[in-house]
Design a protein around this motif. Structure first.
Motif, PDB file in Angstrom:
ATOM      1  N   GLN A   1      51.392 -35.925 -40.174  1.00 56.91           N
ATOM      2  CA  GLN A   1      51.916 -36.205 -38.745  1.00 56.91           C
ATOM      3  C   GLN A   1      51.780 -35.113 -37.669  1.00 56.91           C
ATOM      4  O   GLN A   1      51.972 -33.954 -38.247  1.00 56.91           O
ATOM      5  CB  GLN A   1      53.070 -36.742 -38.927  1.00 56.91           C
ATOM      6  N   PRO A   2      51.615 -35.085 -36.391  1.00 52.95           N
ATOM      7  CA  PRO A   2      51.939 -34.574 -35.315  1.00 52.95           C
ATOM      8  C   PRO A   2      53.110 -33.744 -35.556  1.00 52.95           C
ATOM      9  O   PRO A   2      54.111 -34.329 -35.809  1.00 52.95           O
ATOM     10  CB  PRO A   2      51.913 -35.202 -34.176  1.00 52.95           C
ATOM     11  N   GLY A   3      53.074 -32.363 -35.307  1.00 55.14           N
ATOM     12  CA  GLY A   3      54.294 -31.519 -35.686  1.00 55.14           C
ATOM     13  C   GLY A   3      54.322 -31.077 -37.016  1.00 55.14           C
ATOM     14  O   GLY A   3      55.235 -30.073 -37.382  1.00 55.14           O
ATOM     15  N   GLY A   4      53.411 -31.582 -37.995  1.00 54.09           N
ATOM     16  CA  GLY A   4      53.633 -31.268 -39.283  1.00 54.09           C
ATOM     17  C   GLY A   4      53.004 -29.929 -39.809  1.00 54.09           C
ATOM     18  O   GLY A   4      52.394 -29.206 -38.686  1.00 54.09           O
ATOM     19  N   SER A   5      52.934 -29.488 -40.945  1.00 55.03           N
ATOM     20  CA  SER A   5      52.342 -28.602 -41.504  1.00 55.03           C
ATOM     21  C   SER A   5      51.133 -28.653 -42.659  1.00 55.03           C
ATOM     22  O   SER A   5      51.485 -29.721 -43.490  1.00 55.03           O
ATOM     23  CB  SER A   5      53.295 -27.240 -41.897  1.00 55.03           C
ATOM     24  N   LEU A   6      50.142 -27.931 -42.686  1.00 60.61           N
ATOM     25  CA  LEU A   6      49.329 -27.735 -44.029  1.00 60.61           C
ATOM     26  C   LEU A   6      48.714 -26.196 -44.042  1.00 60.61           C
ATOM     27  O   LEU A   6      48.831 -25.627 -43.249  1.00 60.61           O
ATOM     28  CB  LEU A   6      48.007 -28.725 -43.453  1.00 60.61           C
TER      29      LEU A   6
ATOM     30  N   ASN B   1      53.061 -26.905 -36.536  1.00 55.11           N
ATOM     31  CA  ASN B   1      52.818 -27.582 -35.295  1.00 55.11           C
ATOM     32  C   ASN B   1      51.727 -28.193 -34.995  1.00 55.11           C
ATOM     33  O   ASN B   1      51.060 -28.070 -33.938  1.00 55.11           O
ATOM     34  CB  ASN B   1      53.550 -26.585 -34.073  1.00 55.11           C
ATOM     35  N   LEU B   2      51.137 -28.917 -35.963  1.00 54.29           N
ATOM     36  CA  LEU B   2      49.793 -29.542 -35.950  1.00 54.29           C
ATOM     37  C   LEU B   2      49.787 -30.668 -34.668  1.00 54.29           C
ATOM     38  O   LEU B   2      50.694 -31.169 -34.603  1.00 54.29           O
ATOM     39  CB  LEU B   2      49.219 -30.008 -37.271  1.00 54.29           C
ATOM     40  N   LYS B   3      48.665 -30.706 -33.989  1.00 54.13           N
ATOM     41  CA  LYS B   3      48.473 -31.607 -33.106  1.00 54.13           C
ATOM     42  C   LYS B   3      47.332 -32.265 -33.231  1.00 54.13           C
ATOM     43  O   LYS B   3      46.369 -32.058 -34.012  1.00 54.13           O
ATOM     44  CB  LYS B   3      48.171 -30.579 -31.687  1.00 54.13           C
TER      45      LYS B   3
ATOM     46  N   SER C   1      47.552 -37.275 -37.369  1.00 57.42           N
ATOM     47  CA  SER C   1      47.710 -38.598 -36.701  1.00 57.42           C
ATOM     48  C   SER C   1      49.085 -39.109 -37.190  1.00 57.42           C
ATOM     49  O   SER C   1      49.417 -39.172 -38.330  1.00 57.42           O
ATOM     50  CB  SER C   1      46.754 -39.620 -37.183  1.00 57.42           C
ATOM     51  N   SER C   2      49.639 -40.041 -36.233  1.00 49.98           N
ATOM     52  CA  SER C   2      51.062 -40.853 -36.609  1.00 49.98           C
ATOM     53  C   SER C   2      50.583 -42.224 -37.074  1.00 49.98           C
ATOM     54  O   SER C   2      51.524 -42.905 -37.269  1.00 49.98           O
ATOM     55  CB  SER C   2      51.864 -40.825 -35.397  1.00 49.98           C
TER      56      SER C   2
END
Length: 121
Positions: free
Chosen positions: A13-18, A84-86, A120-121
């Motif tokens: 999801q947006p704001g997440g991390s990988l 902080n993925l977009k 993506s959300s």
């Protein structure tokens, strides 16, 4: 002679991390630069980040402050921590290396097969 295998992609999801990983194998004498590139649908492949064997790093402006590249020279591995993925980070991420193989004085440019990151959300 040298193979790169990426792992760690997925849906976030947006704001997440990988965290992406790249493992190099083969008849490796030395790897000078390792890097991450990405290609979004309909766009050209672009640089994300690179790191030299002594730890010097370079980042695309679009990921500065959010992504961190690192490597483990003892394992010939590279990593990309993405925070902080977009949605615009959605792409296939490719590992790249400039590697010298045993018995050769030349450096080869090697690419992995890529790993998909979808934000993506």
């Amino acid at each position: 002679q040298v193979q790169l295998v990426e792992s760690g992609g997925g849906l976030v999801q947006p704001g997440g991390s990988l965290r992406l990983s790249c493992a190099a194998s083969g008849s490796i004498f030395r790897i000078y630069v390792m890097g991450w590139y990405r290609q979004a649908p309909g766009k050209q492949r672009e640089l994300v980040a690179t790191i030299t064997s002594v730890g010097s790093t370079n980042y695309a402006d679009s990921v500065k402050g959010r992504f961190t590249i690192s490597r483990d020279n003892s394992k010939n591995n590279a990593y990309l921590q993405m925070n902080n993925l977009k949605p615009e980070d959605t792409a296939v991420y490719y590992c790249n290396a400039e590697a010298r193989v045993v018995g050769s004085l030349k450096y080869l440019e090697v690419w992995g097969q890529g790993t998909l990151v979808t934000v993506s959300s």
